[in-house]
Design a protein around this motif. Structure first.
Motif, mmCIF file in Angstrom:
data_model
loop_
_atom_site.group_PDB
_atom_site.id
_atom_site.type_symbol
_atom_site.label_atom_id
_atom_site.label_comp_id
_atom_site.label_asym_id
_atom_site.label_seq_id
_atom_site.Cartn_x
_atom_site.Cartn_y
_atom_site.Cartn_z
ATOM 1 N N PHE A 1 64.105 -92.322 84.251
ATOM 2 C CA PHE A 1 63.316 -92.830 85.393
ATOM 3 C C PHE A 1 64.003 -94.038 86.022
ATOM 4 O O PHE A 1 64.137 -94.142 87.247
ATOM 5 C CB PHE A 1 61.912 -93.211 84.891
ATOM 6 C CG PHE A 1 61.037 -93.865 85.930
ATOM 7 C CD1 PHE A 1 60.056 -93.131 86.594
ATOM 8 C CD2 PHE A 1 61.169 -95.217 86.236
ATOM 9 C CE1 PHE A 1 59.242 -93.739 87.547
ATOM 10 C CE2 PHE A 1 60.365 -95.825 87.195
ATOM 11 C CZ PHE A 1 59.395 -95.086 87.848
ATOM 12 N N GLU B 1 59.661 -97.272 75.926
ATOM 13 C CA GLU B 1 60.242 -95.921 75.963
ATOM 14 C C GLU B 1 59.430 -95.033 75.039
ATOM 15 O O GLU B 1 58.909 -95.495 74.020
ATOM 16 C CB GLU B 1 61.703 -95.971 75.503
ATOM 17 C CG GLU B 1 62.442 -94.639 75.486
ATOM 18 C CD GLU B 1 62.519 -93.950 76.853
ATOM 19 O OE1 GLU B 1 61.497 -93.335 77.240
ATOM 20 O OE2 GLU B 1 63.575 -94.017 77.511
ATOM 21 N N TYR B 2 59.291 -93.781 75.422
ATOM 22 C CA TYR B 2 58.621 -92.821 74.534
ATOM 23 C C TYR B 2 59.418 -92.633 73.256
ATOM 24 O O TYR B 2 60.649 -92.471 73.304
ATOM 25 C CB TYR B 2 58.521 -91.457 75.216
ATOM 26 C CG TYR B 2 57.536 -91.391 76.341
ATOM 27 C CD1 TYR B 2 56.172 -91.506 76.099
ATOM 28 C CD2 TYR B 2 57.960 -91.166 77.636
ATOM 29 C CE1 TYR B 2 55.257 -91.415 77.133
ATOM 30 C CE2 TYR B 2 57.047 -91.073 78.677
ATOM 31 C CZ TYR B 2 55.701 -91.204 78.417
ATOM 32 O OH TYR B 2 54.807 -91.111 79.445
ATOM 33 N N GLN C 1 61.784 -87.044 81.511
ATOM 34 C CA GLN C 1 60.590 -87.905 81.455
ATOM 35 C C GLN C 1 60.822 -89.184 80.664
ATOM 36 O O GLN C 1 59.896 -89.978 80.472
ATOM 37 C CB GLN C 1 59.392 -87.144 80.872
ATOM 38 C CG GLN C 1 58.922 -86.005 81.746
ATOM 39 C CD GLN C 1 58.759 -86.406 83.206
ATOM 40 O OE1 GLN C 1 58.426 -87.545 83.525
ATOM 41 N NE2 GLN C 1 59.030 -85.483 84.110
ATOM 42 N N SER C 2 62.044 -89.358 80.185
ATOM 43 C CA SER C 2 62.291 -90.625 79.475
ATOM 44 C C SER C 2 62.298 -91.747 80.499
ATOM 45 O O SER C 2 62.582 -91.546 81.685
ATOM 46 C CB SER C 2 63.623 -90.573 78.726
ATOM 47 O OG SER C 2 64.698 -90.683 79.648
ATOM 48 N N TYR C 3 61.987 -92.928 80.042
ATOM 49 C CA TYR C 3 61.950 -94.064 80.957
ATOM 50 C C TYR C 3 63.359 -94.511 81.349
ATOM 51 O O TYR C 3 63.545 -95.068 82.428
ATOM 52 C CB TYR C 3 61.129 -95.197 80.334
ATOM 53 C CG TYR C 3 59.638 -94.909 80.393
ATOM 54 C CD1 TYR C 3 59.153 -93.830 81.140
ATOM 55 C CD2 TYR C 3 58.720 -95.703 79.741
ATOM 56 C CE1 TYR C 3 57.800 -93.566 81.227
ATOM 57 C CE2 TYR C 3 57.360 -95.443 79.816
ATOM 58 C CZ TYR C 3 56.908 -94.373 80.556
ATOM 59 O OH TYR C 3 55.554 -94.113 80.639
ATOM 60 N N THR D 1 58.361 -99.303 84.250
ATOM 61 C CA THR D 1 58.300 -97.976 84.878
ATOM 62 C C THR D 1 56.892 -97.778 85.443
ATOM 63 O O THR D 1 56.112 -98.726 85.527
ATOM 64 C CB THR D 1 58.640 -96.881 83.847
ATOM 65 O OG1 THR D 1 57.797 -97.076 82.716
ATOM 66 C CG2 THR D 1 60.094 -96.956 83.431
ATOM 67 N N ASN E 1 49.576 -89.781 82.026
ATOM 68 C CA ASN E 1 51.018 -89.507 82.107
ATOM 69 C C ASN E 1 51.340 -88.014 82.114
ATOM 70 O O ASN E 1 52.469 -87.626 82.406
ATOM 71 C CB ASN E 1 51.749 -90.183 80.947
ATOM 72 C CG ASN E 1 51.762 -91.692 81.118
ATOM 73 O OD1 ASN E 1 51.217 -92.205 82.090
ATOM 74 N ND2 ASN E 1 52.360 -92.389 80.186
ATOM 75 N N THR F 1 57.392 -100.226 72.338
ATOM 76 C CA THR F 1 57.113 -101.147 73.441
ATOM 77 C C THR F 1 57.363 -102.598 73.039
ATOM 78 O O THR F 1 57.139 -102.972 71.882
ATOM 79 C CB THR F 1 55.647 -100.989 73.923
ATOM 80 O OG1 THR F 1 55.458 -101.804 75.079
ATOM 81 C CG2 THR F 1 54.618 -101.401 72.871
ATOM 82 N N ASN G 1 64.068 -103.265 79.661
ATOM 83 C CA ASN G 1 62.856 -102.516 80.043
ATOM 84 C C ASN G 1 61.762 -102.651 78.994
ATOM 85 O O ASN G 1 62.019 -102.913 77.825
ATOM 86 C CB ASN G 1 63.178 -101.045 80.281
ATOM 87 C CG ASN G 1 63.219 -100.723 81.754
ATOM 88 O OD1 ASN G 1 64.251 -100.932 82.392
ATOM 89 N ND2 ASN G 1 62.106 -100.279 82.309
#
Ligand code: PGA
Length: 241
Positions: free
Chosen positions: A83, A68-69, A78-80, A36, A165, A181, A65
């Motif tokens: 996105f 993610e938060y 706003q989550s990936y 992202t 961010n 991550t 991916n």
């Protein structure tokens, strides 16, 4: 390490999309590691354009991916995951069940991260990992100072990442302070790594990461050791090298 100079953002995006497209042509069921951030959006736009022209087919592709938060579910704007849907998945034909992103809604970090490692393992590892770079040298959410040998894990975001961010969140809304991550170890195990970087705010970190010592203080610097690493940068990002 290969460094490809692009004239500007559009040129960078096209060149990166070409590399991804070549991967998918060579291996239609490729596992693509996706990222992202603002930088890869143009790359996704270009891939969408080629998909619409019938030049690329994602029907057998699997995506993994980076991050993610923690604390945001996939339907939070706003989550990936959100996105990625908005900027890519909603416009191409990656099958829904081939799309993977760490489960930010799972409060159990150990469980969420172990499940993600298992997904990567079961997919056979990542063929091509697309990355941006943070101004502090982070890749994924691997912030400075973390061990290189980690797999998927939960991180405390640095102040600079939280600040940078903040622009994406509504006024007064808290930026999550943690994320799940993929680790540096997982990134280094990808068969190819492709980084995109643009803008003069990335010039100094590009110089430090790829022309300085390999150190956990600059997480991206480990990519100097990757056997198939390509950086596509615009002239501003590559201005100091
Ligand atoms: P950016 O983020 O593409 O929005 O600059 C890059 C990153 O933090 O990895």
């Amino acid at each position: 390490m290969k460094i490809i100079r692009a004239k500007d953002y559009n040129d960078m995006s096209r060149k990166a999309a070409n590399i991804i497209s070549a991967q998918v042509i060579m291996k239609p069921n490729a596992v693509l590691g996706l990222a992202t951030g603002g930088t890869p959006v143009g790359t996704y736009r270009q891939l969408i354009d080629w998909y619409n022209k019938d030049d690329i087919d994602f029907s057998e592709v699997t995506t993994i991916n980076l991050d993610e938060y923690r604390g945001l579910s996939g339907d939070h704007p706003q989550s990936y995951l959100y996105f990625m849907h908005k900027n890519f998945f909603d416009h191409v034909n990656v099958p829904e069940d081939h799309i993977h992103i760490p489960n930010g809604a799972d409060p159990d970090a150990g469980r969420a991260c172990a499940a993600y490692e298992e997904i990567i393992r079961a997919a056979g590892g990542i063929d091509l990992q697309l990355l941006g770079i943070g101004t502090d040298g982070h890749i994924g959410f691997n912030e400075p100072g973390q061990a290189f040998e980690l797999g998927t894990h939960c991180v405390d975001l640095t102040e600079s990442t939280i600040l940078s961010n903040q622009r994406f969140f509504a006024d007064g809304e808290e930026v999550p302070r943690q994320a799940y991550t993929i680790g540096i170890k997982t990134i280094m195990q990808a068969r190819k790594v492709l980084m995109v970087a643009n803008g003069s705010n990335k010039a100094e970190i590009i110089r430090r990461a790829f022309f300085g010592p390999v150190t956990p203080e600059v997480p991206a610097s480990i990519l100097q050791m990757h056997p198939d690493f390509t950086l596509v940068g615009d002239s501003d990002a590559l201005a100091l090298i």
